[in-house]
Each structure stands twice: as structure tokens, then as C-alpha cells.
Design an enzyme around this catalytic site. Structure first.
Site, short mmCIF file in Angstrom:
data_model
loop_
_atom_site.label_atom_id
_atom_site.label_comp_id
_atom_site.label_asym_id
_atom_site.label_seq_id
_atom_site.Cartn_x
_atom_site.Cartn_y
_atom_site.Cartn_z
N GLU A 470 0.82 -1.21 0.00
CA GLU A 470 0.00 0.00 0.00
C GLU A 470 0.86 1.27 0.00
OE1 GLU A 470 -3.67 2.27 0.30
OE2 GLU A 470 -3.08 0.31 -0.48
N THR A 580 -11.29 7.88 -13.33
CA THR A 580 -10.36 7.32 -12.36
C THR A 580 -10.79 5.96 -11.85
OG1 THR A 580 -8.97 7.94 -10.47
CG2 THR A 580 -11.35 8.30 -10.27
#
EC number: 3.2.1.113
Length: 590
Positions: A470, A580
Site C-alpha cells: 500500500e 479514475t
């Protein structure tokens, strides 16, 4: 009298001969025309392989020209002997409904709403290919099989719900969706099913949306941003791909439901909205209740397109007012803070990021310029100005391996960490590169894009699973790694997205290989019986899984992976812009 009789007989014989010869001539003439028709048909099917560029206006054949998108590929295609390579029309080939032995399913399917394979391919590009590339055909079919596996798991255990918990085999609901019965996965995944030509499964999604999707089912607070990019974006893309008008109605329903969030003194929307009460609010953790840059700045593509197809200017006016406020607001060093006050329209705090809280705002500036067919000068100027500021203040190079990376800024101090979310930046810079005015700038910006993509790749291959974390750091003990914190994987697509753009815009097969490596890693470490999971720790696969199959795994990861191995004309970057959430909307040509 004999002479007269003889002349009559001769005339009769001559007449008979003439008729016979006429029949023979007609017969061979017809045969010749038939043969010529076959020859013309062969030409129409693409047996003429090249055409002189200077005489292209003389040709009547409507072949598809191989269209390379980078400067280098364009030069390689056109500059050699002034010849274009032509791709034959797909006349003799099977229709999209039929499958080869390498294609998974589908059987007994009806026509897609686009009517015909010819019409479908004219709209979105090649679905089937005459110039076979066995390696990438197999890769593409594997991604399609993964999509089928994910869809079937969702359908079997969470149909109509937000998402699936594939290990628990139960529905998953996040509070961003406005209730447990908002079918995020169905709306998010439908255009991927359509693009992959999975007709049965697309029809399942289509029929559910037509008959069941309603904003009236939103019974709790939803995220304006997530609802826009997933639901509105998904519905708009489905209309653009299929031209079915009910998608406009559904999209307008979503857009109208979101309008109360914009009722602020500055016009900047708040993050959350209760559709029933029309009460809008911001997160308390967002710098004391401010609006978030990535959220308010990532509505433009969808609202603009919704206005154009619904003839309702209100949506475009709303996002134009947001853009104007952002342009007007004071920006230290030309950079945008992650937080802005919706009452005053002024930035608050001094936290800047290309990852969480900032990311897609920057992406939407350049994509809005492309969507407008390069006429939105406000978006262009805002993007190029902030791009210069980013390159000056937020791009660094590591000491150990000379890896180029982005930093976050807090009160002007660089935090040497780069989020998985920030790995969309290579794609953003690649789009900038091809729109630069000079060859020198094209090369410089594309090199920057490729260096950043390399760093994102390092974050993947430096983990045991070959899946990136992440967040990854650059310091004395970490370089493109995160072995001590934030080392999970929640199916984020940004790394794959960046490599997809670089494959399309540079033609370098390395990026296809990188995507394939990631696909194989996901298949190995994330696949379970009913779908795909995340990972608790990419450096230790035994640490456990994240029991959620995100809707964006189907909408983004699998779509970008599939398109990486597909024909470049399929959702051409000349004709389409991805929001997006990877939902394509068309470049506006009028």
C-alpha cells in the site's frame, strides 16, 4: 423466287447464329462480372497490404490503418518508404459470439445492444484479431477467465449487494455506497464485461441495472466521489459503449441525486450526502471537516459528459464552478493542498500528495483537456502549471539505486514515501508527454514517466509475492519497500494502469511483461474458490488475506490488464478517456 426463298433462309440462319452468339457473349460477360466481383471482394477483405501515403485519397478501400500513438511508433510506421501498413477488414472471421478453443465460454448468447459485431468494432475497436499474437492472446484469455471467476463468485454469493467477501462467501457493504443494496460491483464491472465480449454476463448486469438500479435504494450516507466515479462513471460508459438510452436516464438519476452536495457558498461540494434528507457533510478527520482535493477535483469528466448527453447544463455548470474556485485559490509554490474549505473556497493546511487525498485531481486536469478534444485551455493551463511545480518540489531520486519517486509534502517538508495510489502518475506524465509541443519535452517527460513506472515495478518485485504494498518508503532501511508498516494489498490497480498507458504510448513490450507478472502473482496469491482477495502482508503471504473483493478489481485491474494484451484499437486512447475508475467516456468531437 428461289433467290428470294434462299435469302429468307439465309437471313433466318444468320439471325439464329446472331442470337446464339449473343447468348454466349452474355454468358461469358456475366461470368466475368462475377469473377470481377470476387476480385473486388478480395480487395475489400484486405488482400492489398500497403498503400502509398501520398496517394491515399485515391483508394476506396476502407481498411483500418494501424495507428501508433507515440511519436516514435508513428515515425516508424509512416517514414519507411512513405508506406502505411494496413490491417485487413474482419469479413471472413467468426462473429463475436463464437469462441475459439482458447476463449472461455460463452454459449447461447444473444446480440449485444450494439446490434452487430461490425458496429461494435467500429465504436470501440477490435475485439477479435486477424494478426494473431499467440502469447498475448493467451494472456488476454487468462485475464478474461479471471473476470469470469470473479463475476461468478459475486453472482453466486452477493448478487445485488455492494461487493463480495470471497472467503466468507457473504456480501460486503461499505458505508461509502449509501446502503447495502447499492449494486456497486454490478455497475462497476458491467463495462468490463462488455469490453471483454462476455455477452451472457454483460446481459446479466445490463438487465439488473435496467430493472433494479435506483438511487431510492440509497438508505444511508454515501460518498459523492465514490458514487460519481463508480456509479455515474459506470453508467455513462455503458451508454457510450452501447448507445442504449436507458443508461442516460439512470445516469441522470444519479447526477440529480448528488446535486445537493454542491449547495455551499463556494460551490465546492461536500464529501458525503444522505440522498433521502439531502443533507451533506464532510469527514471530521479531514482537517477539521474540510472538502478533499481528490474528491472535489475528480467529478469533471463525468458531470461534463452527463450534461452533453442529457442536454442538462446544470451538471457541467456545477463542476465548472468547482474548477474556477480551484484556479482562483492561492497555491503556495503552485501546489494544491489536499484540503479546501467549502465555505470560503480557500485551501487549508499544507499537506500535498500525489497519492491519497490528492491523486485523481491532477489526473482529471489533463484528462479533461483530452476529453474536450484539446479545447479546454483552462484545464490545460492548470495542469501544465502544477506539473511544473510537482517536478520541482515533489520528485526525488533515491540514494541507493537512483530510483525516481514522488514524495508527500507536509508544511514544506518532504516525506519520502510513495503510495500505491501514486503509481497512476506514470500514466499521467505519459499523457502529458505525447501532448508536449517539442520533441525535447516529449522525451524528457516520457523519460520521467518511465522512471516512475520502474520504481513502481521495483515495489512489486522486491516483495516475496511480487505484489506491491500500500505504501513504500525511501530511507536508510527501506527503498521501494515497506517491511514495517502499510504493507498490505487491497487490489489497487494504479500500478497496472500506469504500465498500460506506457505500453500503449511507447509500444515497449516490457510493460506488457510487467503486467503479466502481476497478473500471475494475483492469480497465485489472491485467488480463492469464489473470487479474489487482498493480502495482509505482501512480504509474507502466510500472514493472511483481506476478505474483500473490491468492485474496482473488476472495473479497473482486470480491465487494464485485459486491454494491455488486446489490440491497441480496442478503446483507443485517441477516442476515449478513462475516468479514475477505468470507465471510458468518449473524446467530445462536437
Amino acid at each position: 423466287m428461289k433467290t428470294v426463298r434462299f435469302n429468307k433462309q439465309a437471313l433466318a440462319i444468320l439471325a439464329a447464329c446472331f442470337i446464339f452468339l449473343l447468348c454466349v457473349v452474355c454468358y461469358f460477360s456475366a461470368s466475368s462480372e462475377s469473377h470481377n466481383a470476387v476480385v473486388v471482394g478480395e480487395r475489400a477483405r484486405g488482400h492489398i497490404a500497403v498503400r502509398d501515403v501520398e496517394n491515399r485519397h485515391l483508394a476506396e478501400e476502407k481498411h483500418a490503418v494501424i495507428h501508433a500513438k507515440t511519436v516514435g511508433k508513428i515515425e516508424r510506421v509512416v517514414s519507411q518508404e512513405k508506406v502505411e501498413i494496413l490491417r485487413p477488414a474482419r469479413v471472413e472471421s467468426k462473429p463475436p459470439g463464437e469462441k475459439t478453443s482458447t476463449e472461455p465460454e460463452e454459449t447461447g448468447v444473444g446480440k449485444a445492444p450494439i446490434q452487430t459485431s461490425e458496429g461494435l468494432e467500429k465504436l470501440i475497436g477490435k475485439i477479435h484479431y486477424e494478426n494473431k499474437d499467440e502469447e498475448n492472446d493467451l494472456r488476454r484469455q487468462k485475464v478474461k477467465e479471471m473476470m469470469i471467476h470473479a463475476w461468478e463468485g459475486y453472482k453466486n454469493y452477493s448478487w445485488g449487494a455492494n461487493e463480495l467477501r470471497p472467503m466468507s462467501k457473504k456480501p460486503n457493504s461499505q458505508n461509502i455506497f449509501g446502503g447495502s443494496q447499492m449494486p456497486a460491483t454490478i455497475v462497476d464491472a458491467a463495462d468490463t464485461l462488455f469490453i471483454m465480449d462476455l455477452k451472457d454476463k454483460y446481459k446479466e448486469a445490463r438487465d439488473y441495472i435496467e430493472n433494479n438500479f435506483s438511487m431510492a435504494k440509497s438508505t444511508s450516507t454515501l460518498s459523492v466521489f465514490e458514487t460519481t466515479i463508480r456509479f455515474l462513471g459506470g453508467l455513462l460508459s455503458l451508454y457510450a459503449l452501447t448507445q442504449e438510452s436507458f443508461y442516460i436516464e439512470k445516469a441522470r438519476e444519479v447526477g440529480e441525486a448528488l446535486l445537493p452536495a454542491f449547495n455551499t457558498p463556494s460551490g465546492i461540494p461536500k464529501s458525503n450526502l444522505d440522498v433521502a434528507s439531502k443533507h451533506a457533510s464532510n469527514y471530521g478527520w479531514a482537517n477539521g471537516g474540510q472538502s478533499i482535493l481528490s474528491e472535489i477535483g475528480s467529478l469533471h469528466l463525468e458531470f461534463l459528459y452527463l450534461s452533453r448527453i442529457s442536454n442538462a447544463p446544470i451538471f457541467e455548470k456545477k463542476v465548472k464552478k468547482v474548477r474556477d474556485a480551484l484556479e482562483k485559490a492561492e497555491k503556495p509554490n503552485g501546489l494544491y493542498s489536499n484540503y479546501i474549505n467549502p465555505d470560503t473556497g480557500k485551501f487549508t493546511g499544507s499537506h500535498m500528495s500525489l497519492g491519497a487525498l490528492g491523486d485523481s485531481f491532477y489526473e482529471y486536469l489533463i484528462k479533461s483537456y483530452v476529453q474536450s478534444n484539446y479545447t479546454d485551455t483552462q484545464a490545460k493551463n492548470m495542469y501544465w502549471d502544477v506539473s511544473d511545480a510537482i517536478q520541482k518540489h515533489m520528485i526525488k531520486v533515491s540514494k541507493q539505486s537512483n530510483l525516481t519517486y514522488t514524495v508527500e509534502l507536509n508544511n514544506g517538508q518532504a516525506q519520502h514515501k510513495m503510495g500505491h495510489l501514486a503509481c497512476f502518475v506514470p500514466g499521467m506524465f505519459a499523457l502529458q508527454a505525447i501532448n508536449e509541443d517539442t520533441e525535447e519535452e516529449k522525451l524528457r517527460i516520457m523519460t520521467l514517466a518511465e522512471e516512475l513506472a520502474k520504481t513502481c515495478h521495483e515495489s512489486y518485485i522486491r516483495s516475496e509475492t511480487h505484489i506491491g504494498p500500500e505504501m513504500f518508503y525511501f530511507n536508510e532501511r527501506d527503498e521501494a519497500t515497506s517491511k514495517h508498516s502499510e504493507n498490505g494489498y487491497i487490489q489497487r490497480p494504479e500500478v497496472i494502469e500506469g504500465w498500460f498507458y506506457l505500453w500503449r504510448l511507447t509500444g515497449k513490450t516490457m510493460y506488457r511483461d510487467w503486467v503479466w507478472d502481476a497478473v500471475q502473482a494475483i492469480e497465485k496469491y489472491c485467488r480463492v474458490d469464489s473470487g479474489f482477495t487482498g493480502l495482509q502482508n505482501v512480504y509474507n503471504p502466510k500472514a493472511g488475506r483481506e476478505d474483500v473483493m473490491q468492485s474496482f478489481f473488476l472495473a479497473e485491474f482486470l480491465k487494464y490488464a485485459y486491454l494491455t494484451f488486446a489490440d491497441e484499437s480496442l478503446i483507443s486512447l485517441d477516442k476515449w478517456v478513462f475516468n479514475t475508475e477505468a470507465h471510458p467516456v468518449p473524446v467530445l468531437t462536437n
